[in-house]
Design an enzyme around this catalytic site. Structure first.
Site, PDB file in Angstrom:
ATOM      1  N   LYS A  22     -21.938 -14.073  -1.724  1.00 10.39           N
ATOM      2  CA  LYS A  22     -22.279 -14.201  -3.150  1.00 10.39           C
ATOM      3  C   LYS A  22     -23.714 -13.739  -3.380  1.00 10.39           C
ATOM      4  CE  LYS A  22     -23.588 -18.329  -4.852  1.00 10.39           C
ATOM      5  NZ  LYS A  22     -24.881 -18.316  -5.571  1.00 10.39           N
ATOM      6  N   ASN A  23     -24.637 -14.201  -2.539  1.00 10.87           N
ATOM      7  CA  ASN A  23     -26.056 -13.949  -2.782  1.00 10.87           C
ATOM      8  C   ASN A  23     -26.512 -12.555  -2.377  1.00 10.87           C
ATOM      9  OD1 ASN A  23     -26.150 -16.428  -3.906  1.00 10.87           O
ATOM     10  ND2 ASN A  23     -27.201 -17.421  -2.196  1.00 10.87           N
ATOM     11  N   CYS A 117     -32.034 -26.019 -13.244  1.00 10.91           N
ATOM     12  CA  CYS A 117     -30.667 -26.357 -12.833  1.00 10.91           C
ATOM     13  C   CYS A 117     -30.745 -27.676 -12.070  1.00 10.91           C
ATOM     14  CB  CYS A 117     -30.059 -25.246 -11.990  1.00 10.91           C
ATOM     15  SG  CYS A 117     -30.727 -25.218 -10.343  1.00 10.91           S
ATOM     16  N   ARG A 122     -37.021 -24.313 -10.783  1.00  9.67           N
ATOM     17  CA  ARG A 122     -36.733 -22.925 -10.414  1.00  9.67           C
ATOM     18  C   ARG A 122     -37.401 -21.923 -11.356  1.00  9.67           C
ATOM     19  NH1 ARG A 122     -30.682 -22.533  -8.463  1.00  9.67           N
ATOM     20  NH2 ARG A 122     -31.491 -20.699  -7.409  1.00  9.67           N
ATOM     21  N   ASP A 310     -29.457 -23.724   1.875  1.00 10.20           N
ATOM     22  CA  ASP A 310     -28.073 -23.728   1.378  1.00 10.20           C
ATOM     23  C   ASP A 310     -27.105 -24.376   2.360  1.00 10.20           C
ATOM     24  OD1 ASP A 310     -28.210 -20.527  -0.382  1.00 10.20           O
ATOM     25  OD2 ASP A 310     -28.981 -22.515  -0.835  1.00 10.20           O
ATOM     26  N   ARG A 402     -17.971 -21.308  -8.064  1.00  5.08           N
ATOM     27  CA  ARG A 402     -19.053 -20.327  -8.183  1.00  5.08           C
ATOM     28  C   ARG A 402     -19.344 -19.655  -6.850  1.00  5.08           C
ATOM     29  NH1 ARG A 402     -24.064 -22.412 -11.609  1.00  5.08           N
ATOM     30  NH2 ARG A 402     -24.496 -20.220 -11.249  1.00  5.08           N
TER      31      ARG A 402
HETATM   32  C1  EPZ Z   1     -31.863 -17.839  -3.907  1.00  7.09           C
HETATM   33  O1  EPZ Z   1     -32.285 -18.504  -5.073  1.00  7.09           O
HETATM   34  C2  EPZ Z   1     -30.391 -18.155  -3.754  1.00  7.09           C
HETATM   35  N1  EPZ Z   1     -29.653 -17.641  -4.908  1.00  7.09           N
HETATM   36  C3  EPZ Z   1     -30.206 -19.665  -3.620  1.00  7.09           C
HETATM   37  O2  EPZ Z   1     -28.833 -19.908  -3.390  1.00  7.09           O
HETATM   38  C4  EPZ Z   1     -31.001 -20.149  -2.408  1.00  7.09           C
HETATM   39  O3  EPZ Z   1     -30.880 -21.551  -2.315  1.00  7.09           O
HETATM   40  C5  EPZ Z   1     -32.473 -19.757  -2.567  1.00  7.09           C
HETATM   41  O4  EPZ Z   1     -32.564 -18.328  -2.760  1.00  7.09           O
HETATM   42  C6  EPZ Z   1     -33.314 -20.120  -1.346  1.00  7.09           C
HETATM   43  O5  EPZ Z   1     -32.785 -19.513  -0.208  1.00  7.09           O
HETATM   44  C7  EPZ Z   1     -29.387 -16.314  -4.973  1.00  7.09           C
HETATM   45  O6  EPZ Z   1     -29.748 -15.543  -4.088  1.00  7.09           O
HETATM   46  C8  EPZ Z   1     -28.613 -15.851  -6.164  1.00  7.09           C
HETATM   47  P1  EPZ Z   1     -36.179 -18.702  -4.467  1.00  7.09           P
HETATM   48  P2  EPZ Z   1     -33.732 -18.154  -5.711  1.00  7.09           P
HETATM   49  O7  EPZ Z   1     -36.758 -17.848  -5.538  1.00  7.09           O
HETATM   50  O8  EPZ Z   1     -34.068 -16.751  -5.435  1.00  7.09           O
HETATM   51  C9  EPZ Z   1     -39.811 -21.322  -6.018  1.00  7.09           C
HETATM   52  C10 EPZ Z   1     -26.788 -20.971  -3.678  1.00  7.09           C
HETATM   53  O9  EPZ Z   1     -26.446 -22.118  -3.429  1.00  7.09           O
HETATM   54  N2  EPZ Z   1     -40.102 -20.184  -6.908  1.00  7.09           N
HETATM   55  O10 EPZ Z   1     -36.146 -18.176  -3.069  1.00  7.09           O
HETATM   56  O11 EPZ Z   1     -33.708 -18.619  -7.135  1.00  7.09           O
HETATM   57  C11 EPZ Z   1     -38.483 -22.001  -6.336  1.00  7.09           C
HETATM   58  O12 EPZ Z   1     -38.678 -22.984  -7.355  1.00  7.09           O
HETATM   59  C12 EPZ Z   1     -28.116 -20.696  -4.346  1.00  7.09           C
HETATM   60  O13 EPZ Z   1     -26.115 -19.938  -3.396  1.00  7.09           O
HETATM   61  C13 EPZ Z   1     -41.216 -20.250  -7.736  1.00  7.09           C
HETATM   62  O14 EPZ Z   1     -41.950 -21.239  -7.757  1.00  7.09           O
HETATM   63  O15 EPZ Z   1     -34.680 -19.092  -4.866  1.00  7.09           O
HETATM   64  C14 EPZ Z   1     -38.094 -22.615  -5.023  1.00  7.09           C
HETATM   65  O16 EPZ Z   1     -38.767 -23.846  -4.878  1.00  7.09           O
HETATM   66  C15 EPZ Z   1     -28.804 -21.992  -4.731  1.00  7.09           C
HETATM   67  N3  EPZ Z   1     -41.485 -19.200  -8.559  1.00  7.09           N
HETATM   68  C16 EPZ Z   1     -38.643 -21.610  -3.988  1.00  7.09           C
HETATM   69  O17 EPZ Z   1     -39.613 -20.822  -4.684  1.00  7.09           O
HETATM   70  C17 EPZ Z   1     -40.712 -18.068  -8.579  1.00  7.09           C
HETATM   71  O18 EPZ Z   1     -41.027 -17.130  -9.338  1.00  7.09           O
HETATM   72  C18 EPZ Z   1     -37.591 -20.663  -3.433  1.00  7.09           C
HETATM   73  O19 EPZ Z   1     -36.893 -20.126  -4.535  1.00  7.09           O
HETATM   74  C19 EPZ Z   1     -39.576 -18.019  -7.737  1.00  7.09           C
HETATM   75  C20 EPZ Z   1     -39.298 -19.083  -6.898  1.00  7.09           C
END
Ligand code: EPZ
Length: 422
Positions: A22-23, A117, A122, A310, A402
């Site tokens: 998915k990701n 969410c 996020r 995850d 999802r």
């Molecule tokens: C991706 O989400 C995945 N989703 C998530 O999978 C996964 O849990 C996550 O990466 C971490 O591995 C997709 O790829 C579609 P991040 P993402 O940006 O990119 C903070 C699932 O279950 N952050 O790596 O949204 C954020 O709050 C989903 O399949 C900022 O502060 O995660 C978090 O604490 C859930 N500012 C950390 O970084 C930003 O601009 C990591 O988030 C971006 C992120």
């Protein structure tokens, strides 16, 4: 609202084929916006979020031609809108992934700010900071990100050196897509190394992008004038695979996963072996054999290649019925313990302090009615239900739809007593 009803106590036996990730599919589908000729994708998982992304791109004028459940051709040669509206973005945060491509190819984007969410606020501040470093003018007004490059030379993003002070998966993906068509060279420091980021980069390179350092924390992108379509098979889903591996170990069964890559799951395999399960593999399959009552393991989530967030909820489920006590530390998201209260309803002994959950193994769980709150939490409730005594009903399983393709079919084929109630 659909529900899943599961009768616990059956050791899983047999073979299961892992779907495409998915990701990886979500960012790669959005990358179609960069190409002037059609992009054909195969091994695409048939998931709700994939359908949502198709719908979002169609709204912009992309021709989406599906070939059965798991292949699609995306033609972005006639884009009519540069907007990702709130009503679409609010159902799927990953919609933010259209921001980089729209800005890079068309010089304009209007993308609704994704809401928070269940697992955390996020924010997308690092996505925006990176695009601003590349010269984009960005305002946030009325809940929308308004971005433009009209004031820049040739109206194109400019290459820049960008340090991301947090590892962000979709942030890295958005900026890599933006940099692919920028003028000059972009260096992304502290970039994400997740296999899904690597898979997207490999697809971009086939489309004509010039990218180095993929899979490391420094990615260098030399911008090019245009990108063309290509054909790409989506990488297998390491999180779906990990979920079935934990199910096999917890239920004391033996399951062979096809289309699974052990090299993407080092941290997970190590923890399963530490818990006492047997894990063997070849280049494209993994076999997990339960081995009686498992031992509790300590988990600390961190960016790839460390233990994936995850898979945190799934290992918490494992710990609820393992020998001893295990600490589960969630370092990525601030609220990713929504599954704890639901597991306590099944009889789990879990104590949460801040971002640490202490899980003491109990002799057994007892079936109950529980509620899914987010994708991976729902998966952990399925795992708990598979080993709980009696019947468990899991509500709000649209979360599961999802991220898990044909979940009840795959589990039923492994001997589980699972049925969906509409
Ligand atoms: C991706 O989400 C995945 N989703 C998530 O999978 C996964 O849990 C996550 O990466 C971490 O591995 C997709 O790829 C579609 P991040 P993402 O940006 O990119 C903070 C699932 O279950 N952050 O790596 O949204 C954020 O709050 C989903 O399949 C900022 O502060 O995660 C978090 O604490 C859930 N500012 C950390 O970084 C930003 O601009 C990591 O988030 C971006 C992120």
């Amino acid at each position: 609202m659909d529900k899943l009803v599961i009768e616990g106590g059956v050791p899983l036996q047999g073979e299961v084929t892992v779907s495409g990730a998915k990701n990886a599919a979500l960012p790669i589908i959005c990358a179609a916006l960069l190409a002037e000729t059609p992009l054909r994708l195969t091994s695409v998982p048939a998931l709700r979020d994939v359908g949502t992304t198709y719908h979002l791109l169609e709204h912009m004028g992309v021709q989406v031609s599906k070939e059965g459940q798991n292949a699609v051709t995306l033609d972005a040669s006639q884009i009519t809108s540069h907007e990702a509206p709130y009503e679409m973005v609010k159902t799927m945060r990953a919609s933010i992934l259209v921001l980089g491509p729209l800005l890079a190819r068309f010089g304009h984007a209007r993308v609704s700010l994704p809401g928070g969410c269940a697992i955390g606020s996020r924010p997308v501040d690092l996505h925006i900071k990176g695009l601003k470093a590349m010269g984009a003018e960005i305002h946030i007004e009325h809940g929308y990100i308004e971005a433009s490059t009209a004031h820049l030379p040739n109206k194109r993003l400019q290459g820049a050196r960008i340090f991301m002070d947090l590892v962000t998966v979709t942030g890295t993906e958005n900026l890599m897509m933006a940099a692919a068509l920028a003028e000059g060279t972009t260096v992304l420091e502290n970039a994400a190394r997740e296999p899904e980021v690597v898979d997207m980069a490999e697809c971009l390179i086939k489309m004509g992008a010039r990218i180095e350092g993929v899979g490391t924390d420094v990615i260098t992108v030399h911008g090019v004038e245009r990108l063309k379509g290509t054909e790409h098979a989506i990488i297998c889903d390491r999180i779906e695979a990990g979920t079935y591996m934990v199910a096999a170990a917890m239920s004391g069964g033996k399951v062979k996963l096809r289309n699974a890559r052990a090299d993407l799951l080092d941290a997970v395999i190590e923890k399963l072996r530490e818990a006492g399960a047997h894990v063997e593999h070849d280049s494209d399959s993994i076999t997990v054999t339960g081995n009686g009552r498992l031992k509790s393991v300590n988990i600390r989530t961190a960016p790839h290649p460390a233990f994936p967030t995850d898979m945190q909820a799934q290992f918490m489920a494992l710990n609820t019925v393992a020998d001893g006590a295990g600490h589960v530390v969630e370092t990525i998201f601030e609220n990713r313990f929504m599954h704890v209260q639901e597991m306590q309803r099944l009889g789990a002994d879990i104590h949460v302090e801040g971002n640490t959950a202490i899980v003491r193994g109990v002799d057994h769980l007892d079936g109950a009615t529980v509620m899914a709150t987010d994708l991976r939490a729902s998966a952990s409730l399925v795992l708990a239900a598979l080993v709980a005594r009696g019947e468990t009903t899991i509500e709000r399983i649209y979360h599961l739809d999802r991220g898990y393709e044909k979940l009840e079919e795959k589990l039923t084929a492994l001997g589980a007593k699972v049925r969906r109630v509409h």
